[in-house]
Design an enzyme around this catalytic site. Structure first.
Site, PDB file in Angstrom:
ATOM      1  N   SER A 182     -27.160  72.809 -28.873  1.00 19.35           N
ATOM      2  CA  SER A 182     -26.687  71.476 -29.228  1.00 19.35           C
ATOM      3  C   SER A 182     -25.397  71.468 -30.038  1.00 19.35           C
ATOM      4  O   SER A 182     -24.708  70.468 -30.063  1.00 19.35           O
ATOM      5  CB  SER A 182     -27.782  70.703 -29.959  1.00 19.35           C
ATOM      6  OG  SER A 182     -28.369  71.491 -30.963  1.00 19.35           O
ATOM      7  N   HIS A 210     -30.235  68.889 -23.718  1.00 22.31           N
ATOM      8  CA  HIS A 210     -28.855  68.522 -23.364  1.00 22.31           C
ATOM      9  C   HIS A 210     -28.494  68.920 -21.941  1.00 22.31           C
ATOM     10  O   HIS A 210     -27.379  68.657 -21.488  1.00 22.31           O
ATOM     11  CB  HIS A 210     -27.863  69.185 -24.322  1.00 22.31           C
ATOM     12  CG  HIS A 210     -28.039  68.762 -25.751  1.00 22.31           C
ATOM     13  ND1 HIS A 210     -27.494  67.611 -26.255  1.00 22.31           N
ATOM     14  CD2 HIS A 210     -28.737  69.328 -26.760  1.00 22.31           C
ATOM     15  CE1 HIS A 210     -27.818  67.498 -27.545  1.00 22.31           C
ATOM     16  NE2 HIS A 210     -28.578  68.530 -27.864  1.00 22.31           N
ATOM     17  N   LYS A 247     -31.019  61.255 -24.555  1.00 17.85           N
ATOM     18  CA  LYS A 247     -29.650  61.733 -24.381  1.00 17.85           C
ATOM     19  C   LYS A 247     -29.136  61.253 -23.021  1.00 17.85           C
ATOM     20  O   LYS A 247     -28.844  60.077 -22.868  1.00 17.85           O
ATOM     21  CB  LYS A 247     -29.614  63.230 -24.612  1.00 17.85           C
ATOM     22  CG  LYS A 247     -29.823  63.487 -26.119  1.00 17.85           C
ATOM     23  CD  LYS A 247     -30.175  64.870 -26.523  1.00 17.85           C
ATOM     24  CE  LYS A 247     -30.402  64.898 -28.042  1.00 17.85           C
ATOM     25  NZ  LYS A 247     -31.258  65.965 -28.485  1.00 17.85           N
TER      26      LYS A 247
HETATM   27  C1  LIG Z   1     -32.097  66.136 -29.688  1.00 16.15           C
HETATM   28  C2  LIG Z   1     -32.900  67.373 -29.503  1.00 16.15           C
HETATM   29  C3  LIG Z   1     -34.270  67.385 -29.758  1.00 16.15           C
HETATM   30  C4  LIG Z   1     -34.973  66.207 -30.381  1.00 16.15           C
HETATM   31  O1  LIG Z   1     -35.199  65.230 -29.459  1.00 16.15           O
HETATM   32  P1  LIG Z   1     -35.432  63.721 -29.974  1.00 16.15           P
HETATM   33  O2  LIG Z   1     -35.983  63.014 -28.808  1.00 16.15           O
HETATM   34  O3  LIG Z   1     -34.099  63.243 -30.422  1.00 16.15           O
HETATM   35  O4  LIG Z   1     -36.398  63.823 -31.126  1.00 16.15           O
HETATM   36  C5  LIG Z   1     -34.985  68.519 -29.460  1.00 16.15           C
HETATM   37  N1  LIG Z   1     -34.362  69.617 -28.972  1.00 16.15           N
HETATM   38  C6  LIG Z   1     -33.043  69.667 -28.768  1.00 16.15           C
HETATM   39  C7  LIG Z   1     -32.419  70.907 -28.234  1.00 16.15           C
HETATM   40  C8  LIG Z   1     -32.258  68.545 -29.028  1.00 16.15           C
HETATM   41  O5  LIG Z   1     -30.951  68.593 -28.844  1.00 16.15           O
END
Ligand SMILES: *Cc1c(COP(=O)(O)O)cnc(C)c1O
Length: 402
Positions: A182, A210, A247
């Site tokens: 990320s 992502h 996302k």
């Molecule tokens: C954003 C993210 C999460 C968390 O997900 P949410 O739905 O925002 O709680 C978990 N793992 C990774 C790699 C992320 O980038």
């Protein structure tokens, strides 16, 4: 009593501010998009995770509204009591089909899903092996599980294999990695991870928060991309696959995809799944619509790819150092914390919203700008970013020239 408590809290907050680590929230007054109204000002947005531009898509919104008309706003209860609706069920089946897995299970958030999977599958007799740069929720889930916790150097499957070799305990062994990291935007060496896990008899879990939507010809994520490059990927070699919906999908929540036995185990034993109110059914209706768009509009991924290629070419020509990334997450390395904060502030003067990322979120000495792209960015908007970065570069170099 309470005042002494508040004084202790305040001392901690003051120390954080003094260390330049204090975080402040901005108030966003518009929907997500390439232009955001933030604290009363319109800024060109290069820091969201709405990679495909679906967070404010009229079709997804309409599906959400229709879902509310059909099911109301609240789910009313947890999934195991009476909150598991027809829309949740339909979404789980669609996600299983999309990922090529036997079943899928929807959670309210990615953080809950990661903690929920790791604590359901692992206990003190087991071991978990994590990439050093894994998302906080994977690291925390591993720690909460009580399993022996080993971290391996970022992307380093040689170190991972040695750790697996040295681990002689009898319990479950689970290797866990982000699909797309990320903060750097680089990707896990999935083919190699599957081979190491096969050789050393460990299970593999990939959190592709992502990657889904962005990678693979239909947005099926890192696993799909690797498969399309000719590597065999299936539920045996990659038994635990996790994606998030907030996302690229533009809604909210997360899912775990895998075998029938895995999903049933989570329904029976995953406490964050069991003891939490089911997400609103209308959200599942919205996500079903966005899944159609993710699969059916590959131009979004193609346009992103073109933006990323041009951004990297021109940024490198300006003399900047970028993380090794072909994904919509691009890290522009600046080193010092103050340099990253200053650069972000200067870009904001140019009307651009770009976040500065500092330790401990990233390793010391790698403070950076983290830029993200959306399928809705136009090439004129990319021009504006590159022009602003060009004005930034000479002043950043000044201190080095004395
Ligand atoms: C954003 C993210 C999460 C968390 O997900 P949410 O739905 O925002 O709680 C978990 N793992 C990774 C790699 C992320 O980038």
């Amino acid at each position: 009593m309470a005042s002494a408590f508040n004084e202790r809290l305040q001392a901690q907050l003051d120390a954080r501010r003094a260390a330049r680590l204090y975080r402040e929230r901005r108030e966003v007054q518009s929907p997500q998009g390439t232009l955001l109204r933030v604290d009363g000002r319109e800024l060109l947005n290069f820091c969201g995770n709405d990679y495909l531009g679906l967070a404010n898509d009229p079709r997804v919104k309409q599906a959400c509204i229709a879902g509310i008309e059909a099911y109301g706003t609240g789910s009313g209860a947890s999934h195991l009591v009476c909150g598991h609706g027809a829309a949740h069920e339909e979404l789980e089946q669609a996600l299983a089909k999309f990922t090529g897995r036997s079943r899928a299970l929807v959670y309210s958030s990615g953080f809950m899903a990661n903690v929920g999977v790791l604590t359901a599958l692992l206990g003190p007799r087991d071991a978990v092996f994590e990439d050093r740069l894994n998302h906080a929720s994977l690291l925390d889930g591993g720690l909460y599980s009580g399993a022996r916790f080993k971290r391996y150097a970022h992307l380093d499957t040689t170190v991972l294999e040695r750790l697996l070799e040295q681990d002689q305990s009898g319990g479950e062994r689970l290797v866990v990695s982000d699909g797309v990291f990320s903060m750097d935007g680089d990707v896990a060496p999935l083919a190699e991870l599957m081979n190491v896990c096969e050789r050393r008899r460990a299970l593999l879990m990939i959190d592709d928060a992502h990657g889904f939507g962005c990678l693979g010809s239909d947005g099926g994520g890192l696993a799909r991309q690797v498969q399309e490059q000719g590597t065999h990927v299936d539920e045996d070699r990659l038994p635990i696959l996790l994606g998030t919906l907030g996302k690229a999908f533009g809604t909210a929540g997360a899912f775990v995809a895998g075998s029938e036995a895995l999903i049933e185990t989570l329904i029976q034993f995953s406490r964050p799944y069991i003891y939490s109110t089911a997400p609103p059914p209308a959200l599942a209706s919205a996500t079903l619509r966005s899944l159609d768009i993710v699969r059916g509009e590959p131009w979004r991924r193609e346009h992103l790819r073109a933006l990323i290629t041009r951004f990297r070419r021109e940024c490198l020509a300006l003399g900047f150092t970028l993380t090794d990334s072909a994904t919509p997450i691009q890290g522009l390395l600046l080193g010092g914390e103050q340099a990253a904060l200053d650069a972000s502030a200067r870009l904001q003067e140019h009307g651009l919203l770009v976040s500065a990322i500092r330790p401990p979120t990233v390793p010391p000495g790698t403070a950076r700008l983290r830029l993200t792209f959306s399928a809705l960015h136009t090439s004129a908007e990319l021009d504006r970013l590159l022009d602003a970065l060009a004005t930034l570069r000479p002043s950043l170099e000044e201190p080095a020239h004395g």
